[in-house]
Write a protein that holds these residues in place. Structure first.
Motif, mmCIF file in Angstrom:
data_model
loop_
_atom_site.group_PDB
_atom_site.id
_atom_site.type_symbol
_atom_site.label_atom_id
_atom_site.label_comp_id
_atom_site.label_asym_id
_atom_site.label_seq_id
_atom_site.Cartn_x
_atom_site.Cartn_y
_atom_site.Cartn_z
ATOM 1 N N GLU A 139 1.796 9.272 -6.043
ATOM 2 C CA GLU A 139 2.224 10.635 -5.694
ATOM 3 C C GLU A 139 3.372 11.124 -6.572
ATOM 4 O O GLU A 139 3.414 12.285 -6.951
ATOM 5 C CB GLU A 139 2.649 10.694 -4.225
ATOM 6 C CG GLU A 139 1.518 10.532 -3.247
ATOM 7 C CD GLU A 139 2.012 10.384 -1.817
ATOM 8 O OE1 GLU A 139 3.237 10.451 -1.577
ATOM 9 O OE2 GLU A 139 1.149 10.193 -0.925
ATOM 10 N N THR A 140 4.292 10.253 -6.882
ATOM 11 C CA THR A 140 5.486 10.657 -7.640
ATOM 12 C C THR A 140 5.369 10.375 -9.139
ATOM 13 O O THR A 140 6.291 10.693 -9.895
ATOM 14 C CB THR A 140 6.741 9.936 -7.098
ATOM 15 O OG1 THR A 140 6.567 8.523 -7.225
ATOM 16 C CG2 THR A 140 6.996 10.315 -5.649
ATOM 17 N N ARG A 141 4.247 9.734 -9.529
ATOM 18 C CA ARG A 141 4.010 9.375 -10.937
ATOM 19 C C ARG A 141 5.153 8.522 -11.499
ATOM 20 O O ARG A 141 5.683 8.770 -12.576
ATOM 21 C CB ARG A 141 3.836 10.620 -11.796
ATOM 22 C CG ARG A 141 2.612 11.398 -11.448
ATOM 23 C CD ARG A 141 2.447 12.567 -12.365
ATOM 24 N NE ARG A 141 1.190 13.225 -12.076
ATOM 25 C CZ ARG A 141 0.712 14.216 -12.790
ATOM 26 N NH1 ARG A 141 1.382 14.659 -13.822
ATOM 27 N NH2 ARG A 141 -0.426 14.768 -12.467
ATOM 28 N N ARG A 142 5.521 7.530 -10.728
ATOM 29 C CA ARG A 142 6.571 6.603 -11.142
ATOM 30 C C ARG A 142 6.057 5.189 -11.008
ATOM 31 O O ARG A 142 5.160 4.903 -10.222
ATOM 32 C CB ARG A 142 7.818 6.806 -10.281
ATOM 33 C CG ARG A 142 8.400 8.203 -10.482
ATOM 34 C CD ARG A 142 9.480 8.541 -9.504
ATOM 35 N NE ARG A 142 10.609 7.655 -9.662
ATOM 36 C CZ ARG A 142 11.490 7.417 -8.701
ATOM 37 N NH1 ARG A 142 11.373 7.989 -7.535
ATOM 38 N NH2 ARG A 142 12.488 6.604 -8.912
ATOM 39 N N SER A 143 6.671 4.277 -11.752
ATOM 40 C CA SER A 143 6.256 2.878 -11.670
ATOM 41 C C SER A 143 6.875 2.217 -10.439
ATOM 42 O O SER A 143 7.865 2.694 -9.883
ATOM 43 C CB SER A 143 6.686 2.121 -12.928
ATOM 44 O OG SER A 143 8.089 1.961 -12.941
ATOM 45 N N LYS A 144 6.279 1.103 -10.051
ATOM 46 C CA LYS A 144 6.827 0.343 -8.928
ATOM 47 C C LYS A 144 8.245 -0.117 -9.240
ATOM 48 O O LYS A 144 9.134 -0.064 -8.383
ATOM 49 C CB LYS A 144 5.942 -0.861 -8.614
ATOM 50 C CG LYS A 144 4.601 -0.502 -8.031
ATOM 51 C CD LYS A 144 3.773 -1.748 -7.775
ATOM 52 C CE LYS A 144 2.394 -1.398 -7.242
ATOM 53 N NZ LYS A 144 1.587 -2.603 -7.012
ATOM 54 N N GLN A 188 0.828 -1.209 0.000
ATOM 55 C CA GLN A 188 0.000 0.000 0.000
ATOM 56 C C GLN A 188 0.860 1.256 0.000
ATOM 57 O O GLN A 188 0.582 2.213 -0.725
ATOM 58 C CB GLN A 188 -0.945 0.002 1.201
ATOM 59 C CG GLN A 188 -2.014 -1.060 1.129
ATOM 60 C CD GLN A 188 -2.781 -1.197 2.439
ATOM 61 O OE1 GLN A 188 -2.435 -0.589 3.441
ATOM 62 N NE2 GLN A 188 -3.822 -2.026 2.416
ATOM 63 N N ALA A 189 1.897 1.250 0.813
ATOM 64 C CA ALA A 189 2.783 2.416 0.877
ATOM 65 C C ALA A 189 3.480 2.628 -0.467
ATOM 66 O O ALA A 189 3.599 3.767 -0.945
ATOM 67 C CB ALA A 189 3.811 2.241 1.992
ATOM 68 N N LEU A 190 3.911 1.541 -1.084
ATOM 69 C CA LEU A 190 4.568 1.631 -2.386
ATOM 70 C C LEU A 190 3.603 2.161 -3.444
ATOM 71 O O LEU A 190 3.947 3.059 -4.225
ATOM 72 C CB LEU A 190 5.118 0.263 -2.797
ATOM 73 C CG LEU A 190 5.782 0.173 -4.168
ATOM 74 C CD1 LEU A 190 6.985 1.106 -4.256
ATOM 75 C CD2 LEU A 190 6.192 -1.275 -4.468
ATOM 76 N N ALA A 191 2.397 1.634 -3.454
ATOM 77 C CA ALA A 191 1.393 2.075 -4.428
ATOM 78 C C ALA A 191 1.082 3.558 -4.242
ATOM 79 O O ALA A 191 1.002 4.316 -5.216
ATOM 80 C CB ALA A 191 0.133 1.231 -4.295
ATOM 81 N N ARG A 192 0.931 3.977 -3.007
ATOM 82 C CA ARG A 192 0.635 5.379 -2.712
ATOM 83 C C ARG A 192 1.789 6.273 -3.172
ATOM 84 O O ARG A 192 1.585 7.304 -3.800
ATOM 85 C CB ARG A 192 0.365 5.537 -1.215
ATOM 86 C CG ARG A 192 -0.216 6.858 -0.798
ATOM 87 C CD ARG A 192 -0.710 6.899 0.668
ATOM 88 N NE ARG A 192 0.098 6.152 1.618
ATOM 89 C CZ ARG A 192 -0.271 4.979 2.174
ATOM 90 N NH1 ARG A 192 -1.435 4.438 1.868
ATOM 91 N NH2 ARG A 192 0.515 4.372 3.033
ATOM 92 N N TYR A 193 3.005 5.859 -2.875
ATOM 93 C CA TYR A 193 4.192 6.624 -3.267
ATOM 94 C C TYR A 193 4.289 6.732 -4.793
ATOM 95 O O TYR A 193 4.610 7.793 -5.331
ATOM 96 C CB TYR A 193 5.455 5.971 -2.688
ATOM 97 C CG TYR A 193 6.718 6.715 -3.035
ATOM 98 C CD1 TYR A 193 7.088 7.844 -2.320
ATOM 99 C CD2 TYR A 193 7.547 6.282 -4.068
ATOM 100 C CE1 TYR A 193 8.254 8.536 -2.627
ATOM 101 C CE2 TYR A 193 8.701 6.961 -4.388
ATOM 102 C CZ TYR A 193 9.062 8.089 -3.670
ATOM 103 O OH TYR A 193 10.204 8.768 -3.984
ATOM 104 N N CYS A 194 4.014 5.647 -5.476
ATOM 105 C CA CYS A 194 4.086 5.635 -6.942
ATOM 106 C C CYS A 194 3.056 6.579 -7.563
ATOM 107 O O CYS A 194 3.352 7.267 -8.541
ATOM 108 C CB CYS A 194 3.907 4.218 -7.482
ATOM 109 S SG CYS A 194 5.298 3.141 -7.101
#
Length: 87
Positions: A21-26, A13-19
């Motif tokens: 927010e930053t418009r980057r892929s996992k 969830q944290a990774l998905a949220r960060y991605c």
């Protein structure tokens, strides 16, 4: 290369949220984190190691008379400086 990693739901969830927010892929985020981790673990090279790699440190090939010749050259330079030519 493809690698599969299982991570706990909270990290997912944290990774998905960060991605989002930053418009980057996992993949981009994970690769960046791994690179930072492994670069941080590598011990820094010493100044001596860096000098060797760049070619500043090495061996000189001198003849057997190099020390004797340099001694005479230094004495002659000192004598010239002090006006004592010929000693």
């Amino acid at each position: 290369m493809t690698t599969t990693v299982r991570i706990p739901p909270r990290l997912e969830q944290a990774l998905a949220r960060y991605c989002v927010e930053t418009r980057r892929s996992k993949s981009e985020v994970i690769i960046e984190l791994l690179e930072k981790h492994f670069i941080a673990e590598a011990p820094p090279r010493t100044p001596y190691e860096l000098a060797c790699e760049t070619g500043f440190v090495g061996a000189l090939e001198l003849d057997e008379q190099a020390a004797e010749n340099s001694r005479h050259a230094v004495r002659a330079a000192i004598a010239r400086k002090h006006g004592q030519v010929g000693e």
